[in-house]
Design a protein around this motif. Structure first.
Motif, PDB file in Angstrom:
ATOM      1  N   ARG A  14      17.771  -6.446  14.782  1.00 26.55           N
ATOM      2  CA  ARG A  14      16.895  -6.035  15.409  1.00 26.55           C
ATOM      3  C   ARG A  14      17.038  -4.136  15.503  1.00 26.55           C
ATOM      4  NH1 ARG A  14      16.378 -10.575  19.136  1.00 26.55           N
ATOM      5  NH2 ARG A  14      17.532  -9.679  20.499  1.00 26.55           N
ATOM      6  N   ARG A  18      14.871  -1.627  13.257  1.00 31.21           N
ATOM      7  CA  ARG A  18      13.529  -1.083  14.007  1.00 31.21           C
ATOM      8  C   ARG A  18      14.196   0.429  13.319  1.00 31.21           C
ATOM      9  NH1 ARG A  18      13.911  -1.323  20.095  1.00 31.21           N
ATOM     10  NH2 ARG A  18      15.401  -0.608  19.706  1.00 31.21           N
ATOM     11  N   ARG A  22      11.562   2.427  11.216  1.00 26.79           N
ATOM     12  CA  ARG A  22      10.232   3.745  11.218  1.00 26.79           C
ATOM     13  C   ARG A  22      10.338   4.976  10.097  1.00 26.79           C
ATOM     14  NH1 ARG A  22      11.315   7.324  16.109  1.00 26.79           N
ATOM     15  NH2 ARG A  22      11.072   5.651  17.346  1.00 26.79           N
ATOM     16  N   GLN A  50       7.365  -8.246  11.740  1.00 25.13           N
ATOM     17  CA  GLN A  50       7.024  -7.410  11.428  1.00 25.13           C
ATOM     18  C   GLN A  50       5.892  -7.011   9.976  1.00 25.13           C
ATOM     19  OE1 GLN A  50       8.459  -3.652  12.447  1.00 25.13           O
ATOM     20  NE2 GLN A  50      10.239  -4.677  13.244  1.00 25.13           N
TER      21      GLN A  50
END
Ligand code: F6R
Length: 260
Positions: A14, A18, A22, A50
Motif C-alpha cells: 500500500r 502511494r 504520487r 485506484q
C-alpha cells in the motif's frame, strides 16, 4: 537511503503504491520502471484498484520492464512480456504502446539491448523504478559480481535464481538459463527507486544491501549510492538489520510534509 519497516506485507504494498501514485499524479506522463516477480504484485493490485475507482489516471504513463528471459516465446505465460501484460498493462489500463519489455528473442541480442537503453533515454528516463531483491542480493537480474556500472545486457541466471523462479514453471528445467536485464548503471539512472521486500527469505539480502559494504557481491548494495532510494519492507524482511529500531524511530518521526 530511506528505510521504512512496516508490520505487514500488505502495508508494504500500500505504501509503495502511494509513492508511485504520487509520482503519476505529479507527472501524468511519468515513466515507471517495472519489476516482475512476487514482490511488487501488491503494488500493482493497489494501483489497479485506484485506476478502477477513478482516483488515478494512467493514460499517459509509460513503463519499462527490468528484464526478460532469453528463449521463451513471447506468448509463454511466464515470459515477462506476458507477465507484465497480465499483472500491469491490463489491470493498470496502461497504453500497451507505451509499455516496453526487453527483447529476449532477438537474433542480435546486443543490438536489442542497445535499442532498449536508447528507448529509455528517448522516453526521458525512468522517473520511478520499482525493484524487488533476490535472496542473493540481485536487483533486476544483475547477479552477484555484476558490474556496478553495467547497462542492459545478456546475463546467465544464477542457479539459486533459477531454483527460486522454478515455482512459476511446471518443471524446474524449463526455467531459462539466460536473461536480458537492465544493468545496475541503468537502474541507477532512475530519478527515484523504490525497493520492496517481504518475508524472512529476504532478510539477509536486505541487511547486506542496506547495511553491508557497497559491493558487486551484493548488487542491491549499489543503491547506497542512489540519490533517492526508498526501501520499504515488512518486519520479517527487516529481521537482520542492526539499526531496525532506528529506522522505525525515524519513520515514526518523519515530518508530515515529507510523508507520501
Ligand atoms: C524481477 C526482477 C528480480 C526480482 C527478484 C525478486 O523483474 O528483476 O530482481 O525482483 O528476483 O523476486 P520475487 O519478488 O519473486 O521474490
Amino acid at each position: 537511503m530511506e528505510i521504512i519497516i512496516l508490520p505487514s506485507a500488505a502495508e508494504v504494498g500500500r505504501l509503495a503504491a502511494r509513492k508511485i501514485a504520487r509520482t503519476i499524479i505529479t507527472k501524468p506522463t511519468a515513466v515507471i520502471g517495472l519489476a516482475t516477480g512476487s514482490s511488487p504484485l501488491a503494488i500493482y493490485a493497489e494501483l489497479a484498484a485506484q485506476v478502477r475507482d477513478g482516483s488515478l489516471d494512467t493514460g499517459q504513463v509509460s513503463g519499462f520492464a527490468l528484464d526478460e528471459y532469453v528463449g521463451l516465446p513471447a506468448d509463454h505465460p511466464e515470459s515477462y512480456a506476458s507477465v507484465i501484460n497480465r499483472e500491469v498493462t491490463t489491470p493498470l489500463a496502461l497504453d500497451a504502446a507505451r509499455v516496453h519489455v526487453p527483447d529476449g528473442r532477438a537474433d542480435d541480442l546486443e543490438a536489442a539491448c542497445a535499442a532498449y537503453e536508447e528507448a529509455i533515454r528517448d522516453a526521458g528516463g525512468v522517473d520511478i523504478q520499482i525493484l524487488g531483491i533476490g535472496a542473493n542480493g540481485h536487483v533486476g537480474f544483475n547477479e552477484p559480481t555484476s558490474s556496478l556500472r553495467s547497462r542492459t545486457r545478456l546475463k546467465t541466471l544464477a542457479p539459486q535464481t533459477r531454483a527460486d523462479n522454478a515455482r512459476f514453471f511446471d518443471d524446474p528445467d524449463q526455467v531459462p538459463t539466460h536473461c536480458v536485464t537492465q544493468g545496475l548503471g541503468t537502474i541507477m539512472d532512475a530519478q527515484q527507486v523504490v525497493l520492496v521486500a517481504q518475508g524472512p527469505g529476504k532478510a539477509a539480502a536486505i541487511a547486506a544491501a542496506v547495511e553491508g559494504p557497497v559491493t558487486a557481491m551484493c548488487p542491491g548494495s549499489v543503491l547506497q549510492f542512489h540519490q533517492h532510494a526508498t526501501v520499504i519492507i515488512d518486519d520479517a524482511a527487516a529481521a537482520e538489520l542492526s539499526l531496525a529500531d532506528y529506522y522505525r524511530y525515524t519513520y515514526a518521526n518523519k515530518p508530515s510534509w515529507q510523508r507520501f
